[in-house]
Every structure is written in structure tokens, then in C-alpha cells.
Enzyme design. Structure first.
Site: not given
Ligand SMILES: NC(=O)c1ccc[n+]([C@@H]2O[C@H](COP(=O)([O-])OP(=O)(O)OC[C@H]3O[C@@H](n4cnc5c(N)ncnc54)[C@H](OP(=O)(O)O)[C@@H]3O)[C@@H](O)[C@H]2O)c1
Length: 304
Positions: A175, A244
Site C-alpha cells: 500500500k 505519512k
């Protein structure tokens, strides 16, 4: 409510989690809910979910607990904190972390749970708020395959494209690599579209043509159409979450001693802007930097 279905827990009911929990309730699952701000649970309770007052309370009554939290720090606090999951999860239950988390942290949690006879899957998602609402997310799953097969029926309620990608942490690894690529494509698309508009091409035409040509990508095809052209920079997928994810991917590259020049360069801009006012907006607000620099605006034609 179907009695043959496992009892579910859902923790973290923000932009993504709320829609996913809603789809599980609608599919007939019994869903125990916990959110840091309990007022955000009310509409799910009205739909049939049950509010609990801590992650521990959710875990005690659930067979499969799903998380959709911002990052690993939040996941660790929900797992290890006071009245956390570790105090409530039953033997043989399954924790499914749908957060985009740090693979290293995920592997540690999976091992701590394994020692207590509890299973874990990392199952981050792609497809944004629309995919979460429509139950069409892509879900990339790491962990043990037997556990994946047990959780699969409920993941099929949440997503249309399910991928089992390898052992614990693999889903989260994949991811963040996906999002490193996406973030870079987004910045490159800002540069290209801003250049086209400055060169005199109408923004909607430019975006339509690129979307049907070899430069097409998710940023142009979807984000520019849905967010930039309509000047809607409400989140969405915040700049802070994209930052992030790219940070985790670049830390991974560093740990493997792999220099990533192009993606690292796109990250520099995202890292700088993440300190400022764009942080909590949808990441598509980054186009404003390019517009300001070139004195243009990427917007719909006045007649459309
Ligand atoms: N948004 C997207 O388009 C998208 C797409 C794919 C993947 N993701 C990933 O999905 C995850 C969730 O994203 P989101 O957009 O749904 O985030 P969000 O809207 O910010 O929701 C985060 C949720 O976590 C809760 N929370 C935050 N910090 C917490 C803590 N320390 N302890 C307990 N609960 C905490 C929040 O509770 P409060 O209600 O109290 O704030 C909220 O319910 C992220 O990892 C993100 O990277 C997002």
C-alpha cells in the site's frame, strides 16, 4: 442480523471507517463500534450498530475486529493502551488492520498477538471515500492465508478487488509503495496540467484529452476531474495522510539502501507543504502552489 455471520468490531469511524461499518451493518453483520469521539457514532447506532466504550469492550464481544485509524501510532495506542484490544481480544479471534500502517509496527503487533493465540491481517485499502461508500475498494491483504480465507466474506462486503499478497506486513508494504507512486504521479500531473493551461489550453479539454491518452493516471482521470476542476479541496484523502504514506515508503527504501530519486523529489514538496495550511485539506489542494507560481487557475470552463 444473520446469526451465522461472525460478530464484528469496528474501531476508527472517520472518513473511511464510517462507510465501511455502514456497509457491514447493511449486509447483516452485528457490528460493535468504538470511536475516540463517540458523537461520530450516532448515525451508525441508528442503523443498528452497538456503541462500546473502549477498544477492550469491543474486543471482548467480537470475533473479528477491524481498524481504520490514521497511522501506526494510533493503532499501537488502541492495541496496547489502557482498555486496549490486548486486554479484550479472545483466543482465535482476528484483528484486521485496514489502516495504512507501518509494516514494521504491523509485524510486531502480529507477533505479539500470535503469542496469545490471536490472528492478525493487514488489509489496507485503495479507492478513497467513494470506494468505501460503494463497497468497491481494492484491499491488499498480508498475513496467514488461512486467516485471510476466514475473513474474506466480510472483506468482500467492503471491496470488489481483493488481493492476498504475502505474510504479515506485506499488505502495508504494498500500500505505501502504491501511494509513493500515486503521490509522485499527482505532483507530475500538477506540473503537466499547469504547463498546459499556461500554454493556453483550456483546462477541462486538457484533462479530458490526457485522461484518454498515454499520460492518463488516477490523479488526472479522477482527482483533477472530481476535486480540482470543481475547486473542492475538502478531505477526501488529506495531504497529511499522503505525506505519512510516502514517508513510510521512503523509510523502507532507505532501510534497503535503495536510492529513489524521482519519488524522493516529489516527496520534498509534499514534506514542505505538510508543515503548512494545506496539511488538513485534500491533497489535491497542492495544485494551488502551481497555479500561484504560474498565475493561472485550473477550473471548469465558465459555460460547463
Ligand atoms: N481518506 C482516504 O481517501 C483514504 C484512502 C485509502 C486509505 N486511507 C487510509 O485509511 C485510514 C483512515 O483514513 P481516514 O481518511 O478515514 O481518516 P480520518 O477521517 O482522519 O479518520 C480517522 C479515525 O481514527 C480515529 N482516531 C484518530 N486518532 C486516534 C487515536 N489516537 N486513537 C483512536 N482513534 C483515533 C478518529 O477518531 P475521531 O473521530 O475522534 O477523530 C477517526 O475516527 C488511514 O490510514 C488512511 O491512510 C484513507
Amino acid at each position: 442480523m444473520k446469526t451465522s455471520y461472525p460478530v464484528i468490531g469496528f474501531i476508527g469511524l472517520g472518513t473511511m471507517g464510517k462507510s465501511m461499518a455502514r456497509n457491514l451493518i447493511a449486509a447483516g453483520y452485528s457490528v460493535n463500534l468504538y470511536n475516540r469521539s463517540p458523537e461520530n457514532l450516532l448515525d451508525l447506532v441508528n442503523l443498528g450498530g452497538t456503541a462500546r466504550d473502549s477498544p477492550m469492550a469491543v474486543a471482548k464481544v467480537s470475533e473479528i475486529v477491524l481498524l481504520s485509524l490514521p497511522d501506526s501510532k494510533a493503532v499501537e495506542s488502541v492495541v496496547y493502551g489502557e482498555k486496549g484490544l490486548l486486554e479484550g481480544l479472545n483466543k482465535d479471534s482476528i484483528l484486521v488492520d485496514m489502516t495504512t500502517s507501518q509494516p514494521q509496527s504491523t509485524r510486531k503487533i502480529a507477533e505479539d498477538l500470535r503469542q496469545r493465540g490471536i490472528h492478525m491481517l493487514d488489509a489496507p485499502v485503495s479507492g478513497g471515500p467513494k470506494g468505501a461508500a460503494e463497497g468497491t475498494l481494492s484491499i491488499m491483504v498480508g498475513g496467514d492465508e488461512k486467516t485471510y480465507l476466514k475473513a474474506r466474506p466480510l472483506l468482500e462486503v467492503l471491496g470488489k478487488k481483493l488481493f492476498f499478497v504475502g505474510p504479515a506486513g506485506s499488505g502495508h508494504t504494498l500500500k505505501v509503495i502504491n501511494n509513493l507512486l500515486y503521490g509522485t504521479l499527482f505532483i507530475a500531473s500538477c506540473e503537466a496540467v499547469a504547463l498546459g493551461v499556461k500554454a493556453g489550453i483550456e483546462a477541462e479539454t486538457l484533462i479530458d484529452v490526457i485522461s484518454s491518452s498515454s499520460g492518463h493516471n488516477h490523479a488526472v482521470n479522477v482527482k483533477f476531474k472530481e476535486k480540482v476542476l470543481s475547486r473542492d479541496f475538502s478531505p477526501g484523502f488529506t495531504l497529511s495522510l499522503l505525506h505519512k504514506d510516502m514517508t513510510i515508503a521512503l523509510e523502507l527504501a532507505e532501510s534497503l539502501n535503495i536510492p529513489l530519486e524521482t519519488t524522493a523529489n516529489a516527496y520534498k514538496l509534499i514534506d514542505r507543504e505538510n508543515q503548512g495550511p494545506l496539511q488538513s485539506l485534500d491533497h489535491s489542494a497542492l495544485i494551488q502552489l502551481f497555479e500561484k507560481a504560474l498565475d493561472i487557475e485550473v477550473k471548469k470552463h465558465p459555460n460547463t
